[in-house]
Design a protein around this motif. Sequence first.
Motif, PDB file in Angstrom:
ATOM      1  N   ALA A 161      45.978  30.458  38.882  1.00 47.97           N
ATOM      2  CA  ALA A 161      45.206  30.291  40.121  1.00 47.97           C
ATOM      3  C   ALA A 161      45.455  31.493  41.037  1.00 47.97           C
ATOM      4  O   ALA A 161      45.993  31.373  42.141  1.00 47.97           O
ATOM      5  N   SER A 162      45.075  32.649  40.547  1.00 48.01           N
ATOM      6  CA  SER A 162      45.166  33.907  41.311  1.00 48.01           C
ATOM      7  C   SER A 162      44.230  34.870  40.581  1.00 48.01           C
ATOM      8  O   SER A 162      43.636  34.525  39.556  1.00 48.01           O
ATOM      9  N   ARG A 163      44.149  36.093  41.093  1.00 45.92           N
ATOM     10  CA  ARG A 163      43.277  37.055  40.404  1.00 45.92           C
ATOM     11  C   ARG A 163      43.771  37.351  38.982  1.00 45.92           C
ATOM     12  O   ARG A 163      43.059  37.997  38.208  1.00 45.92           O
ATOM     13  N   ALA A 164      44.962  36.894  38.638  1.00 42.14           N
ATOM     14  CA  ALA A 164      45.444  37.075  37.268  1.00 42.14           C
ATOM     15  C   ALA A 164      44.545  36.346  36.263  1.00 42.14           C
ATOM     16  O   ALA A 164      44.509  36.710  35.083  1.00 42.14           O
ATOM     17  N   HIS A 165      43.801  35.331  36.728  1.00 42.41           N
ATOM     18  CA  HIS A 165      42.944  34.597  35.767  1.00 42.41           C
ATOM     19  C   HIS A 165      41.890  35.514  35.174  1.00 42.41           C
ATOM     20  O   HIS A 165      41.432  35.311  34.055  1.00 42.41           O
ATOM     21  N   ARG A 166      41.526  36.573  35.931  1.00 47.33           N
ATOM     22  CA  ARG A 166      40.535  37.518  35.409  1.00 47.33           C
ATOM     23  C   ARG A 166      41.067  38.192  34.138  1.00 47.33           C
ATOM     24  O   ARG A 166      40.322  38.397  33.180  1.00 47.33           O
ATOM     25  N   VAL A 167      42.346  38.532  34.172  1.00 46.73           N
ATOM     26  CA  VAL A 167      42.958  39.225  33.033  1.00 46.73           C
ATOM     27  C   VAL A 167      43.271  38.228  31.916  1.00 46.73           C
ATOM     28  O   VAL A 167      43.112  38.535  30.727  1.00 46.73           O
TER      29      VAL A 167
ATOM     30  N   ASP B 181      54.915  33.383  41.396  1.00 44.60           N
ATOM     31  CA  ASP B 181      54.341  32.648  42.528  1.00 44.60           C
ATOM     32  C   ASP B 181      54.106  33.592  43.709  1.00 44.60           C
ATOM     33  O   ASP B 181      55.016  33.901  44.469  1.00 44.60           O
ATOM     34  N   PHE B 182      52.846  34.022  43.878  1.00 45.81           N
ATOM     35  CA  PHE B 182      52.571  35.017  44.925  1.00 45.81           C
ATOM     36  C   PHE B 182      52.587  34.422  46.325  1.00 45.81           C
ATOM     37  O   PHE B 182      52.655  35.145  47.315  1.00 45.81           O
ATOM     38  N   LEU B 183      52.528  33.094  46.420  1.00 46.61           N
ATOM     39  CA  LEU B 183      52.485  32.473  47.758  1.00 46.61           C
ATOM     40  C   LEU B 183      53.876  32.275  48.345  1.00 46.61           C
ATOM     41  O   LEU B 183      54.022  32.069  49.543  1.00 46.61           O
TER      42      LEU B 183
ATOM     43  N   GLY C 212      57.277  35.486  45.314  1.00 56.28           N
ATOM     44  CA  GLY C 212      57.499  35.969  43.940  1.00 56.28           C
ATOM     45  C   GLY C 212      57.082  37.414  43.732  1.00 56.28           C
ATOM     46  O   GLY C 212      57.571  38.085  42.818  1.00 56.28           O
ATOM     47  N   THR C 213      56.161  37.902  44.575  1.00 57.62           N
ATOM     48  CA  THR C 213      55.698  39.288  44.402  1.00 57.62           C
ATOM     49  C   THR C 213      56.423  40.251  45.353  1.00 57.62           C
ATOM     50  O   THR C 213      56.083  41.425  45.418  1.00 57.62           O
ATOM     51  N   ARG C 214      57.398  39.717  46.112  1.00 56.74           N
ATOM     52  CA  ARG C 214      58.077  40.570  47.101  1.00 56.74           C
ATOM     53  C   ARG C 214      59.513  40.883  46.713  1.00 56.74           C
ATOM     54  O   ARG C 214      60.224  41.549  47.455  1.00 56.74           O
TER      55      ARG C 214
ATOM     56  N   ASN D 237      52.753  47.455  45.037  1.00 49.61           N
ATOM     57  CA  ASN D 237      51.825  46.808  45.977  1.00 49.61           C
ATOM     58  C   ASN D 237      52.249  45.379  46.296  1.00 49.61           C
ATOM     59  O   ASN D 237      51.722  44.769  47.223  1.00 49.61           O
ATOM     60  N   GLY D 238      53.129  44.825  45.494  1.00 50.28           N
ATOM     61  CA  GLY D 238      53.566  43.456  45.736  1.00 50.28           C
ATOM     62  C   GLY D 238      52.455  42.444  45.488  1.00 50.28           C
ATOM     63  O   GLY D 238      52.353  41.440  46.198  1.00 50.28           O
ATOM     64  N   ARG D 239      51.617  42.719  44.505  1.00 48.24           N
ATOM     65  CA  ARG D 239      50.508  41.792  44.224  1.00 48.24           C
ATOM     66  C   ARG D 239      50.390  41.531  42.727  1.00 48.24           C
ATOM     67  O   ARG D 239      50.777  42.376  41.907  1.00 48.24           O
ATOM     68  N   VAL D 240      49.816  40.378  42.410  1.00 48.59           N
ATOM     69  CA  VAL D 240      49.438  40.076  41.026  1.00 48.59           C
ATOM     70  C   VAL D 240      47.908  40.139  40.941  1.00 48.59           C
ATOM     71  O   VAL D 240      47.234  39.918  41.947  1.00 48.59           O
ATOM     72  N   PRO D 241      47.372  40.440  39.755  1.00 49.35           N
ATOM     73  CA  PRO D 241      48.078  40.641  38.503  1.00 49.35           C
ATOM     74  C   PRO D 241      48.621  42.054  38.354  1.00 49.35           C
ATOM     75  O   PRO D 241      48.150  42.991  39.005  1.00 49.35           O
ATOM     76  N   VAL D 242      49.595  42.152  37.452  1.00 50.19           N
ATOM     77  CA  VAL D 242      50.000  43.445  36.918  1.00 50.19           C
ATOM     78  C   VAL D 242      50.304  43.208  35.445  1.00 50.19           C
ATOM     79  O   VAL D 242      50.818  42.151  35.079  1.00 50.19           O
TER      80      VAL D 242
ATOM     81  N   PHE E  67      48.128  48.067  37.435  1.00 51.53           N
ATOM     82  CA  PHE E  67      47.708  47.039  38.387  1.00 51.53           C
ATOM     83  C   PHE E  67      46.210  47.157  38.677  1.00 51.53           C
ATOM     84  O   PHE E  67      45.552  48.068  38.180  1.00 51.53           O
ATOM     85  N   GLU E  68      45.696  46.254  39.458  1.00 48.97           N
ATOM     86  CA  GLU E  68      44.271  46.072  39.802  1.00 48.97           C
ATOM     87  C   GLU E  68      43.558  45.336  38.662  1.00 48.97           C
ATOM     88  O   GLU E  68      43.278  45.908  37.593  1.00 48.97           O
ATOM     89  N   SER E  69      43.232  44.067  38.941  1.00 42.44           N
ATOM     90  CA  SER E  69      42.718  43.180  37.896  1.00 42.44           C
ATOM     91  C   SER E  69      41.558  43.780  37.094  1.00 42.44           C
ATOM     92  O   SER E  69      41.561  43.735  35.858  1.00 42.44           O
TER      93      SER E  69
ATOM     94  N   ALA F  76      41.868  43.074  56.124  1.00 40.23           N
ATOM     95  CA  ALA F  76      42.819  43.424  55.067  1.00 40.23           C
ATOM     96  C   ALA F  76      42.767  42.338  53.995  1.00 40.23           C
ATOM     97  O   ALA F  76      42.380  41.209  54.274  1.00 40.23           O
ATOM     98  N   SER F  77      43.168  42.682  52.782  1.00 42.09           N
ATOM     99  CA  SER F  77      43.201  41.675  51.727  1.00 42.09           C
ATOM    100  C   SER F  77      44.249  40.637  52.084  1.00 42.09           C
ATOM    101  O   SER F  77      45.344  40.979  52.501  1.00 42.09           O
ATOM    102  N   PHE F  78      43.894  39.372  52.006  1.00 48.69           N
ATOM    103  CA  PHE F  78      44.824  38.380  52.550  1.00 48.69           C
ATOM    104  C   PHE F  78      45.208  37.274  51.582  1.00 48.69           C
ATOM    105  O   PHE F  78      46.037  36.445  51.932  1.00 48.69           O
TER     106      PHE F  78
HETATM  107  N1  GSH Z   1      42.692  44.140  44.248  1.00 46.26           N
HETATM  108  C1  GSH Z   1      43.817  43.449  43.647  1.00 46.26           C
HETATM  109  C2  GSH Z   1      44.169  42.290  44.551  1.00 46.26           C
HETATM  110  C3  GSH Z   1      45.420  41.581  44.104  1.00 46.26           C
HETATM  111  C4  GSH Z   1      45.841  40.501  45.082  1.00 46.26           C
HETATM  112  O1  GSH Z   1      45.584  40.586  46.292  1.00 46.26           O
HETATM  113  N2  GSH Z   1      46.503  39.452  44.533  1.00 46.26           N
HETATM  114  C5  GSH Z   1      46.986  38.375  45.345  1.00 46.26           C
HETATM  115  C6  GSH Z   1      46.917  37.071  44.566  1.00 46.26           C
HETATM  116  S1  GSH Z   1      45.250  36.653  44.095  1.00 46.26           S
HETATM  117  C7  GSH Z   1      48.440  38.615  45.688  1.00 46.26           C
HETATM  118  O2  GSH Z   1      49.210  38.992  44.828  1.00 46.26           O
HETATM  119  N3  GSH Z   1      48.839  38.377  46.936  1.00 46.26           N
HETATM  120  C8  GSH Z   1      50.218  38.472  47.315  1.00 46.26           C
HETATM  121  C9  GSH Z   1      50.423  39.330  48.509  1.00 46.26           C
HETATM  122  O3  GSH Z   1      49.476  40.007  48.948  1.00 46.26           O
HETATM  123  O4  GSH Z   1      51.542  39.322  49.005  1.00 46.26           O
HETATM  124  C10 GSH Z   1      43.422  42.983  42.240  1.00 46.26           C
HETATM  125  O5  GSH Z   1      42.245  42.672  42.020  1.00 46.26           O
HETATM  126  O6  GSH Z   1      44.279  42.942  41.349  1.00 46.26           O
END
Ligand code: GSH
Length: 218
Positions: free
Chosen positions: A9-15, A32-34, A37-39, A49-54, A63-65, A215-217
């Motif tokens: 249930a995150s952009r990781a589902h795309r991958v 768990d990005f919420l 887990g990404t920090r 970037n501290g984001r999933v997916p990677v 990185f970048e889905s 910003a991406s949130f």
């Molecule tokens: N543009 C990036 C966006 C990744 C992104 O924002 N992922 C979110 C989860 S869907 C995330 O990891 N958020 C955690 C954060 O920003 O701290 C991609 O498509 O991979």
Amino acid sequence: MLTLYGAPASRAHRVMWMLKELEVPFRHEPTDFLHGGTRSAEFLRINPNGRVPVLVDDGRAIFESLAINLYLARKFGGTLAPADLWEEGQATQWSFWAVTEVEKPLLLAACNRFLFAEADRDPAEFQQMIARLDRPFRVLEAHLAQRSHVLGDRFTVADLNIAALMSLVPLAGIGIGDYPHMEAWLESCLERPAAADWKPIRFTVPRPPAERMLASFV
Ligand SMILES: N[C@@H](CCC(=O)N[C@@H](CS)C(=O)NCC(=O)O)C(=O)O
């Protein structure tokens, strides 16, 4: 060996969808990005970037889905991959298009339907986002009126990248009947067996302060 970081249930589902289409085995680290887990220092070494997916492929991280999916298409080939340079350009074009033209308004519309807590939802903002989506949706509608799939007559990574991002449309109950070719195409993409395997979203995200809204949130 491939390792994918990111919960379904995150952009990781795309991958995950892409890896399943390709029938490529991978190790999965839900992450768990919420809840931080990404920090962690460990995760930030993998994706600063501290984001999933990677995705980690033999010790190297990408990185970048949607870029990950284009990489996987190139690496594993098959019918999902662009067949020539022109198709590769088109797949890149439509992937960038999805992120720049569709993702932000669609995500904010979805937030106002189910991702924000009920008290934070704003129906007027939802309608503004739907209005903003009309232009890119008309572009995709016109494109798909001429062909069954984004690159022509077969399902490719270009379809997958756009459809995975647009999987928020049914989740948010957004009506797209005004774009009948796009609606039929999206339904057919999301009905693919490899697309189905991701968990329903059962969390809410906080509404960011107005100055951070662009910003991406999530
Ligand atoms: N543009 C990036 C966006 C990744 C992104 O924002 N992922 C979110 C989860 S869907 C995330 O990891 N958020 C955690 C954060 O920003 O701290 C991609 O498509 O991979």
